[in-house]
Scaffold this motif. Structure first.
Motif, PDB file in Angstrom:
ATOM      1  N   THR A  57       0.715  -1.216   0.128  1.00  0.00           N
ATOM      2  CA  THR A  57       0.105   0.055   0.003  1.00  0.00           C
ATOM      3  C   THR A  57       0.870   1.299  -0.097  1.00  0.00           C
ATOM      4  O   THR A  57       0.561   2.058  -0.757  1.00  0.00           O
ATOM      5  N   GLY A  58       1.875   1.294   0.939  1.00  0.00           N
ATOM      6  CA  GLY A  58       2.805   2.381   0.943  1.00  0.00           C
ATOM      7  C   GLY A  58       3.410   2.698  -0.547  1.00  0.00           C
ATOM      8  O   GLY A  58       3.774   3.820  -0.821  1.00  0.00           O
ATOM      9  N   ALA A  59       3.854   1.652  -1.189  1.00  0.00           N
ATOM     10  CA  ALA A  59       4.664   1.861  -2.321  1.00  0.00           C
ATOM     11  C   ALA A  59       3.814   2.044  -3.563  1.00  0.00           C
ATOM     12  O   ALA A  59       4.191   3.052  -4.227  1.00  0.00           O
ATOM     13  N   THR A  60       2.633   1.508  -3.423  1.00  0.00           N
ATOM     14  CA  THR A  60       1.740   1.894  -4.763  1.00  0.00           C
ATOM     15  C   THR A  60       1.367   3.180  -4.927  1.00  0.00           C
ATOM     16  O   THR A  60       0.996   3.863  -5.608  1.00  0.00           O
ATOM     17  N   GLN A 103      11.320  -1.274  -4.668  1.00  0.00           N
ATOM     18  CA  GLN A 103      12.076  -2.345  -5.046  1.00  0.00           C
ATOM     19  C   GLN A 103      12.610  -3.128  -3.599  1.00  0.00           C
ATOM     20  O   GLN A 103      12.810  -4.101  -3.562  1.00  0.00           O
ATOM     21  N   ALA A 104      12.579  -2.261  -2.401  1.00  0.00           N
ATOM     22  CA  ALA A 104      13.290  -2.770  -1.289  1.00  0.00           C
ATOM     23  C   ALA A 104      12.490  -3.976  -0.819  1.00  0.00           C
ATOM     24  O   ALA A 104      11.049  -3.840  -0.573  1.00  0.00           O
ATOM     25  N   GLY A 105      13.185  -4.969  -0.550  1.00  0.00           N
ATOM     26  CA  GLY A 105      12.382  -6.103   0.069  1.00  0.00           C
ATOM     27  C   GLY A 105      11.847  -6.873  -0.946  1.00  0.00           C
ATOM     28  O   GLY A 105      10.847  -7.775  -0.655  1.00  0.00           O
ATOM     29  N   GLY A 106      12.124  -6.573  -2.263  1.00  0.00           N
ATOM     30  CA  GLY A 106      11.433  -7.380  -3.176  1.00  0.00           C
ATOM     31  C   GLY A 106      10.526  -6.496  -4.024  1.00  0.00           C
ATOM     32  O   GLY A 106       9.745  -5.631  -3.350  1.00  0.00           O
ATOM     33  N   GLY A 107      10.125  -6.647  -5.281  1.00  0.00           N
ATOM     34  CA  GLY A 107       9.117  -5.931  -6.115  1.00  0.00           C
ATOM     35  C   GLY A 107       7.514  -6.160  -5.528  1.00  0.00           C
ATOM     36  O   GLY A 107       7.441  -6.955  -4.859  1.00  0.00           O
ATOM     37  N   LEU A 108       6.997  -5.348  -6.153  1.00  0.00           N
ATOM     38  CA  LEU A 108       5.427  -5.394  -5.704  1.00  0.00           C
ATOM     39  C   LEU A 108       4.733  -6.775  -6.140  1.00  0.00           C
ATOM     40  O   LEU A 108       3.917  -7.226  -5.138  1.00  0.00           O
TER      41      LEU A 108
END
Length: 466
Positions: free
Chosen positions: A347-350, A425-430
């Protein structure tokens, strides 16, 4: 515990680290990288001030949800490399529990290293993403077999590895490189199923640094990245020997993904923690610049800020849920709830780009065109620049200019570009976060609720409202 000065001295160990085409022989004294060293040293001294009986407060493995929350808050405030170290050691502890039933011979090695690392108060960084070559091909089918880190020799004393790991934050500034498979491996790819802990100064390790940090002497124009920036490392393993006691997986393809999945959980928790605080900062900047521009009462501005507030609140709620609903692993270590961690990070990334777009829309073009602080001090144009950067007697021109510089540095310059990419990208992509979220979501309960709501199954309890 190490002091900041101890840490600086520890970097003089012969490590092969490079920056902009030249080998760096003095990290603390380097004109650009030296500030990074000082930042880590300050983190050491801050943690030392929180020590209990001479023990680092981030030592130990949490066994309750309360301990987990306390340690997450500590490492978040201790700085990037303290966080990376903690998530690395917790990754190993999580992986040990998951390997107990499939590859038990590595569990004792992992636990012994975690204990030694905490006792020595060293810093650990994470090497996971390989060069990958042609991404449509599996590791063993690459034109160059070194496109993924692999074992090229095995001896009675250990293994020799070759390959490269990319996008390794602060690789040159730690003491150990936690090197793990980037993905699941299949039978026939045993040489790529390698996990090990490698000293930064091991013969054959070479690290190329790239940086988004400011190359400007006047850091007033870089109030965010001027305070904290960490170069990314391009880590090369040029036939590096690793003794057996530092090898945590060697050839067990069925267990290769355990480390990546464990790291993903802890890295996403770290990302979620940063996003929760970062979202509040973005809301604060939006409100401040709206007031400085005289737009705080305009309806569309208020709506955008309201949307930013909702985003910040939802991300914070996911973090709280991830910690509150922490789970206990096989060996007693507590880790954050997988569902809430992954859903929150996703949620934060998108939504991040949308939130930043709202901030830019509210702030205006001066985010990237405001004069420098030195311009405001120029005898000929400074007073005029201040005059026209002001929006009235209640908003000083320098104050408004500094707001624009902070927003630019955080969201529209090198540091801002780094945040845009690493949030995803941090911790793997979406895609990885979608997979894990779906895996841990109780789909059967959701289907049952829908069937009951539709009257398609007999209800054995109070009807649930919709």
């Amino acid at each position: 515990m190490l002091t900041g000065d101890d840490y600086k001295a520890s970097l003089d160990d012969g490590r092969a680290t490079y920056f902009e085409g030249e080998r760096v022989h003095d990290l603390p004294g380097h004109p650009h990288l030296g500030s990074v060293v000082q930042n880590v040293a300050d983190g050491y001294d801050w943690l030392a001030a929180q020590a209990v009986d001479g023990t680092s407060p981030i030592s130990g493995v949490p066994t309750t949800a309360e301990e987990l929350r306390e340690k997450v808050e500590l490492v978040h405030h201790a700085g990037m490399i303290a966080h990376v170290t903690y998530s690395s050691l917790m990754t190993l502890s999580t992986a040990a529990g998951r390997l107990a039933g499939t590859a038990p011979r590595y569990v004792e090695r992992i636990q012994a290293f975690v204990a030694r690392a905490q006792e020595a108060d060293v810093r650990v960084t994470q090497c996971i993403t390989d060069a990958k070559g042609d991404r449509s091909l599996a590791p063993g089918k690459q034109e160059d077999p070194d496109a993924y880190v692999r074992v090229v020799d095995r001896t009675s004393e250990g293994v020799v590895i070759r390959g490269a790991k990319l996008h390794i934050t602060a690789a040159s500034f730690g003491h150990e490189l936690m090197t793990i498979p980037t993905k699941a491996m299949k039978p026939g790819e045993e040489d790529y199923a390698i996990a090990a802990m490698i000293p930064v100064n091991a013969p054959g390790v070479k690290i190329i640094n790239t940086s988004y940090g400011p190359r400007h002497e006047d850091l007033r124009s870089f109030p965010m990245s001027g305070v904290e920036h960490f170069p990314e490392g391009f880590v090369i393993f040029d036939d590096v020997f690793v003794p057996h006691e530092r090898v945590f997986l060697d050839g067990e393809t069925e267990s290769a993904a355990v480390f990546a999945h464990s790291l993903g959980l802890w890295e996403r928790l770290g990302g979620l923690t940063s996003m929760a605080d970062g979202a509040d900062v973005l809301v604060g900047f939006a409100q401040l610049v709206a007031e400085a521009n005289g737009l705080q009462k305009i309806s569309h501005v208020r709506e955008k800020i309201a949307e930013m507030i909702i985003h910040a609140t939802v991300v914070r709620a996911c973090l709280e849920a991830a910690l509150t609903h922490a789970e206990t692993g096989e060996l007693g270590a507590v880790f954050p709830n997988e569902l809430y961690t992954n859903a929150g990070k996703y949620t934060g990334a998108t939504a991040y780009n949308t939130i930043v777009r709202h901030l830019h829309d509210i702030a205006g073009a001066a985010v990237v065109t405001a004069p420098s602080m030195a311009d405001l001090e120029n005898d000929e144009v400074g007073a005029l620049a201040r005059k026209y950067m002001s929006t009235g007697s209640h908003v000083d021109g320098e104050y408004r200019t500094r707001l624009f510089h902070a927003i630019r540095d955080l969201t529209a310059d090198s540091f801002g570009g780094w945040k845009m990419v690493t949030n995803v990208q941090a911790g793997g992509g979406l895609f990885a976060q979608r997979i894990v979220t779906r895996k841990h979501y109780d789909m059967d309960a959701a289907k049952d609720a829908a069937l009951r709501a539709a009257g398609l199954v007999e209800s054995h309890g109070p009807s649930r409202g919709i």
